[in-house]
Write a protein that holds these residues in place. Structure first.
Motif: not given
Length: 239
Positions: A166-184
């Motif tokens: 099992l692999v889990v990766a995540s990243a937090l990005h700055d966006g035009e409408r606020g911080p956004r989280l991506r998870v895979a």
């Protein structure tokens, strides 16, 4: 077998047009060729400058996994460090892992970085999503992304002879409408990826993720997601 080593994109296009089979580090296809026969000609991108770039926001397909160091985001470097043995990592390439491997160990980190792919067709170079690149429908030249605010990666221990770890990766990005989280998440040979607004922290983000297909993950996988998201978002400034 004739191995062709183009040094320009136009030369690589000619190789494709003439039927050369794209090959990375050959760690995946060599045994198949030995069994089924070698093609008349193959093409490696190891001499192509566009396929050898490495930096905070871009990575060439011909870069070997052992070459991923502090110049790339840690989420990519840590993923590459878990692939095979040291000998494999000194030969296997980014392109071969993303587009040729069934495990696609670099795909979850690339997805959470919201990476885009540059691919080569006989007609030229174009940009596309990772899905097309990972499906192997075109020759991958490289990937590029926007550096995240923070990212995390975890590969759980596997079982000999069992399903891929099992692999889990995540990243937090700055966006035009606020911080956004991506998870895979890689479960077996499948990779799921979703993005949600950060909200007021891990609680809001996890509640939003529960409403996506990630919410249907097995308990052990969801536990790993919860722990990683909590660690990523609940530390000061998400760092």
């Amino acid at each position: 077998m004739l191995l062709r080593l183009p040094t320009s994109v136009s030369e690589a296009q000619e190789c494709l047009a003439e039927g050369a089979v794209p090959v990375g580090g050959a760690t995946l296809v060599w045994a198949v060729w030995q069994r089924d026969g070698f093609p008349a000609s193959a093409m490696s991108l190891r001499e192509l400058p566009e396929a050898n770039v490495i930096g905070r926001e871009e990575l060439g397909a011909a870069v070997v996994l052992a070459g991923l160091d502090g110049r790339v985001p840690d989420v990519l470097r840590r993923a590459a460090a878990t692939v095979g043995t040291g000998a494999v990592r000194r030969t296997a390439t980014v392109g071969g892992n993303l587009a040729g491997s069934a495990l696609r160990c670099l795909l979850p980190p690339a997805l959470v970085l919201d990476a885009r792919a540059r691919v080569l067709h006989p007609a030229g170079v174009r940009e596309t999503g990772l899905a097309e690149a990972a499906a192997g429908r075109a020759v991958l030249l490289g990937v590029h992304w926007r550096e995240p605010v923070a990212a995390a990666y975890r590969k759980l221990p596997g079982v000999d002879g069992g399903a891929p770890p099992l692999v889990v990766a995540s990243a937090l990005h700055d966006g035009e409408r606020g911080p956004r989280l991506r998870v895979a998440v890689r479960t077996g040979y499948d990779v799921l990826s979703e993005g949600v607004d950060r909200g007021n922290g891990a609680g809001d983000a996890l509640a939003a993720l529960r409403e996506t297909p990630l919410g249907g993950l097995p308990p052990v996988a969801w536990k790993a997601v919860r722990e990683q998201v909590s660690g990523l978002l609940d530390r000061p400034e998400g760092r």
